[in-house]
Design a protein around this motif. Structure first.
Motif, PDB file in Angstrom:
ATOM      1  N   ASN A  90       0.802  -1.228   0.000  1.00 25.94           N
ATOM      2  CA  ASN A  90       0.000   0.000   0.000  1.00 25.94           C
ATOM      3  C   ASN A  90       0.832   1.274   0.000  1.00 25.94           C
ATOM      4  OD1 ASN A  90      -2.998  -0.171  -0.024  1.00 25.94           O
ATOM      5  ND2 ASN A  90      -2.631  -1.688   1.581  1.00 25.94           N
ATOM      6  N   SER A  91       2.106   1.169  -0.340  1.00 22.16           N
ATOM      7  CA  SER A  91       2.997   2.346  -0.363  1.00 22.16           C
ATOM      8  C   SER A  91       2.993   3.083   0.974  1.00 22.16           C
ATOM      9  CB  SER A  91       2.586   3.305  -1.494  1.00 22.16           C
ATOM     10  OG  SER A  91       2.659   2.662  -2.750  1.00 22.16           O
ATOM     11  N   ILE A  92       2.894   2.325   2.049  1.00 23.42           N
ATOM     12  CA  ILE A  92       2.996   2.898   3.392  1.00 23.42           C
ATOM     13  C   ILE A  92       4.473   2.970   3.744  1.00 23.42           C
ATOM     14  CG2 ILE A  92       2.378   2.626   5.827  1.00 23.42           C
ATOM     15  CD1 ILE A  92       0.004   0.884   4.843  1.00 23.42           C
ATOM     16  N   GLY A  93       4.940   4.133   4.123  1.00 24.53           N
ATOM     17  CA  GLY A  93       6.351   4.331   4.399  1.00 24.53           C
ATOM     18  C   GLY A  93       6.667   4.349   5.881  1.00 24.53           C
ATOM     19  N   GLU A  94       7.826   4.897   6.181  1.00 24.16           N
ATOM     20  CA  GLU A  94       8.289   4.946   7.571  1.00 24.16           C
ATOM     21  C   GLU A  94       7.331   5.728   8.460  1.00 24.16           C
ATOM     22  OE1 GLU A  94      12.083   6.918   9.896  1.00 24.16           O
ATOM     23  OE2 GLU A  94      12.484   5.840   8.018  1.00 24.16           O
ATOM     24  N   ASP A  95       6.835   6.862   7.958  1.00 23.19           N
ATOM     25  CA  ASP A  95       5.909   7.672   8.762  1.00 23.19           C
ATOM     26  C   ASP A  95       4.629   6.905   9.072  1.00 23.19           C
ATOM     27  OD1 ASP A  95       7.715   9.730   8.754  1.00 23.19           O
ATOM     28  OD2 ASP A  95       6.728  10.874   7.165  1.00 23.19           O
ATOM     29  N   GLY A  96       4.105   6.173   8.075  1.00 20.76           N
ATOM     30  CA  GLY A  96       2.900   5.390   8.296  1.00 20.76           C
ATOM     31  C   GLY A  96       3.100   4.286   9.314  1.00 20.76           C
ATOM     32  N   ALA A  97       4.266   3.626   9.250  1.00 27.97           N
ATOM     33  CA  ALA A  97       4.578   2.579  10.217  1.00 27.97           C
ATOM     34  C   ALA A  97       4.647   3.148  11.630  1.00 27.97           C
ATOM     35  CB  ALA A  97       5.901   1.905   9.857  1.00 27.97           C
ATOM     36  N   LYS A  98       5.249   4.320  11.758  1.00 29.34           N
ATOM     37  CA  LYS A  98       5.352   4.955  13.080  1.00 29.34           C
ATOM     38  C   LYS A  98       3.979   5.363  13.599  1.00 29.34           C
ATOM     39  CE  LYS A  98      10.085   6.723  12.624  1.00 29.34           C
ATOM     40  NZ  LYS A  98      10.938   7.933  12.549  1.00 29.34           N
ATOM     41  N   LEU A  99       3.118   5.865  12.708  1.00 28.22           N
ATOM     42  CA  LEU A  99       1.769   6.247  13.119  1.00 28.22           C
ATOM     43  C   LEU A  99       0.983   5.041  13.629  1.00 28.22           C
ATOM     44  CD1 LEU A  99       0.827   8.758  10.267  1.00 28.22           C
ATOM     45  CD2 LEU A  99       1.020   9.298  12.703  1.00 28.22           C
ATOM     46  N   LEU A 100       1.118   3.919  12.933  1.00 28.43           N
ATOM     47  CA  LEU A 100       0.450   2.695  13.395  1.00 28.43           C
ATOM     48  C   LEU A 100       0.955   2.295  14.777  1.00 28.43           C
ATOM     49  CD1 LEU A 100       0.129   0.160  10.423  1.00 28.43           C
ATOM     50  CD2 LEU A 100      -1.707   1.075  11.845  1.00 28.43           C
ATOM     51  N   GLY A 101       2.273   2.326  14.952  1.00 28.09           N
ATOM     52  CA  GLY A 101       2.852   1.982  16.243  1.00 28.09           C
ATOM     53  C   GLY A 101       2.348   2.883  17.350  1.00 28.09           C
ATOM     54  N   GLN A 102       2.270   4.189  17.061  1.00 31.01           N
ATOM     55  CA  GLN A 102       1.764   5.140  18.058  1.00 31.01           C
ATOM     56  C   GLN A 102       0.295   4.890  18.370  1.00 31.01           C
ATOM     57  OE1 GLN A 102       2.728   8.880  16.190  1.00 31.01           O
ATOM     58  NE2 GLN A 102       4.923   8.434  16.239  1.00 31.01           N
ATOM     59  N   SER A 103      -0.462   4.492  17.343  1.00 27.24           N
ATOM     60  CA  SER A 103      -1.873   4.191  17.554  1.00 27.24           C
ATOM     61  C   SER A 103      -2.049   2.979  18.463  1.00 27.24           C
ATOM     62  CB  SER A 103      -2.564   3.935  16.204  1.00 27.24           C
ATOM     63  OG  SER A 103      -3.916   3.565  16.383  1.00 27.24           O
ATOM     64  N   PHE A 104      -1.230   1.946  18.245  1.00 27.41           N
ATOM     65  CA  PHE A 104      -1.306   0.754  19.091  1.00 27.41           C
ATOM     66  C   PHE A 104      -1.027   1.085  20.553  1.00 27.41           C
ATOM     67  CE2 PHE A 104       0.090  -1.944  15.231  1.00 27.41           C
ATOM     68  CZ  PHE A 104      -1.226  -2.139  14.857  1.00 27.41           C
ATOM     69  N   SER A 105      -0.141   2.035  20.775  1.00 28.60           N
ATOM     70  CA  SER A 105       0.304   2.303  22.143  1.00 28.60           C
ATOM     71  C   SER A 105      -0.460   3.439  22.828  1.00 28.60           C
ATOM     72  CB  SER A 105       1.806   2.634  22.148  1.00 28.60           C
ATOM     73  OG  SER A 105       2.070   3.791  21.358  1.00 28.60           O
ATOM     74  N   SER A 106      -1.379   4.098  22.107  1.00 24.35           N
ATOM     75  CA  SER A 106      -2.131   5.191  22.743  1.00 24.35           C
ATOM     76  C   SER A 106      -3.131   4.633  23.749  1.00 24.35           C
ATOM     77  CB  SER A 106      -2.865   6.023  21.689  1.00 24.35           C
ATOM     78  OG  SER A 106      -4.024   5.338  21.232  1.00 24.35           O
ATOM     79  N   HIS A 107      -3.612   5.484  24.652  1.00 28.78           N
ATOM     80  CA  HIS A 107      -4.477   4.993  25.733  1.00 28.78           C
ATOM     81  C   HIS A 107      -5.855   4.607  25.233  1.00 28.78           C
ATOM     82  CE1 HIS A 107      -5.783   9.182  25.442  1.00 28.78           C
ATOM     83  NE2 HIS A 107      -6.840   8.874  26.161  1.00 28.78           N
ATOM     84  N   LYS A 108      -6.275   5.095  24.055  1.00 34.24           N
ATOM     85  CA  LYS A 108      -7.595   4.754  23.525  1.00 34.24           C
ATOM     86  C   LYS A 108      -7.528   3.604  22.515  1.00 34.24           C
ATOM     87  CE  LYS A 108      -9.190   9.540  23.896  1.00 34.24           C
ATOM     88  NZ  LYS A 108      -9.617  10.732  23.139  1.00 34.24           N
TER      89      LYS A 108
END
Length: 395
Positions: A194-212
């Protein structure tokens, strides 16, 4: 088959809501928007249909709208008693579906969702990404509620970093009341190619670790991000950090062709609850690095593969590991095999590795000898590899 064939097929089945048919495969049948309404009308109230495959038909968003409108109409005519209640798998790959079609499908599934469908939805290679990424809103709405979607495949759908940004923003904007009262239903998510780059991977990681986010991702057992070739070591490392914060949830992770490097691979191997990991085709055999003078040197540097060996050995819950296609030299393969052989019986008893895939790497005579020894000492471990070349066999 075409529209005429679909009409002939559906005609006798309309009055009995599809009869006793459980699996209907209409893949690659030249179906257009013209016959999608009759399909929805025929099977909308089916209590038996479990699997519907409409892949590789170019009916587009308009056709999917027609299908969904017909299902909703049947649902309303039945006073809202049931619709698509038995449907478990819906395949819509390569159907030219865009954001309008996704919106219609989302509204249809949410409106008729009584009793929980837990649907497997395959949308491979549809243009649902794009500048506005409105399809992401539909994905979010379906993914946030228990009983709507359990499996979603959106490979090769042009999601990109922008699509991941939109999804993670929607998750983060949930109110505390909404976040506390909803339970995510997604167990499988495929975001490959899906042409997801480094920024997209980091956003996913941050989403997994957020309190919501753990509410949205609370049931996610398998994640595939293979073929997103610019996620890079830092992106994969941060993604894995987020997965770790989800706790004992994710069991299967595909990082094939993500340029994860040793840093990303190590982060994945350190995930204590992971049972299956794919690191296919990440060029982990590479060991070319720059000197201070700008020259390159190969012989004296550890490869990325060498760096991950200690973490392969210590991964306690990993059952299956795919290291194929990494162009690893035999000396590095030998290091791994020797490390496996050197494990004590008590250590082996605490490890769960049963499948190790090494195809697409260099296997020579020394490695073959060690593989034979391992087969005797570690019969529980299945190691797949390419057959060795015969002497003087050309490349």
């Amino acid at each position: 088959m075409g529209d005429e064939g679909v009409n002939s097929f559906c005609g006798p089945l309309q009055d009995c809501n599809g009869g006793s048919l459980e699996h209907v495969d209409l893949c690659w049948k030249n179906i257009t928007k013209e016959s999608m309404a009759i399909l929805g009308s025929t099977f909308g109230l089916s209590e038996n249909l479990q699997q519907l495959n409409l892949s590789r038909n170019k009916f587009g968003s308009i056709g999917l709208n027609c299908f969904c409108d017909a299902v909703v109409q049947k649902y309303e005519d039945s006073l809202g008693t049931s619709a698509l209640t038995s449907l478990q798998k819906l395949y819509l790959s390569e159907c030219e579906i865009g954001s309008d079609g996704m919106k219609a499908l989302c509204e249809c599934l949410l409106m008729t969702n009584h009793g929980g469908k837990n649907l497997t939805l395959d949308l491979y290679s549809n243009p649902i990404g794009g500048e506005d990424n409105e399809s992401i809103v539909s994905i979010y709405k379906m993914g946030r509620l228990s009983g709507v979607l359990s499996s979603l495949s959106i490979q090769n759908c042009n999601i990109g970093n922008a699509g991941i940004h939109k999804l993670t923003n929607l998750i983060s904007m949930e109110s505390e009341i909404e976040s506390g009262s909803q339970h995510g239903g997604l167990q499988f998510l495929d975001l490959s190619n899906n042409s997801i780059g480094e920024d997209g991977a980091k956003l996913l990681g941050q989403s997994f670790s957020s309190h919501k986010a753990p509410v949205f991702w609370s049931k996610l057992k398998e994640l595939r991000v293979g073929g997103n070739k610019s996620m890079n070591p830092d992106g994969i490392s941060e993604l894995c950090d987020g997965i770790d914060k989800l706790g004992n949830v994710l069991k299967v992770l595909d990082l094939s062709q993500t340029s994860c490097g040793s840093k990303g691979a190590i982060s994945a191997l350190k995930l204590e609850h992971l049972e299956s990991l794919r690191l296919f085709n990440n060029e982990l055999g590479s060991k070319v690095q720059n000197n201070l003078d700008g020259d390159t040197k190969e012989e004296d540097e550890e490869s990325d593969f060498d760096k991950i060996i200690p973490f392969i050995i210590t991964a306690s819950n990993l059952v299956s590991l795919d290291l194929c296609g990494n162009k690893v030299k035999e000396n590095s393969i030998v290091k791994l095999l020797n490390a496996l052989l050197s494990q004590t019986k008590s250590t082996v008893e605490t490890r769960h590795l049963r499948v190790l895939e090494l195809g697409g790497n260099e296997i020579g005579q020394e490695a073959e000898m060690l593989l034979k020894e391992l087969a005797i000492k570690r019969p529980e471990l299945d190691i797949a590899r390419d057959r060795p070349k015969a002497p003087n066999q050309p490349e």
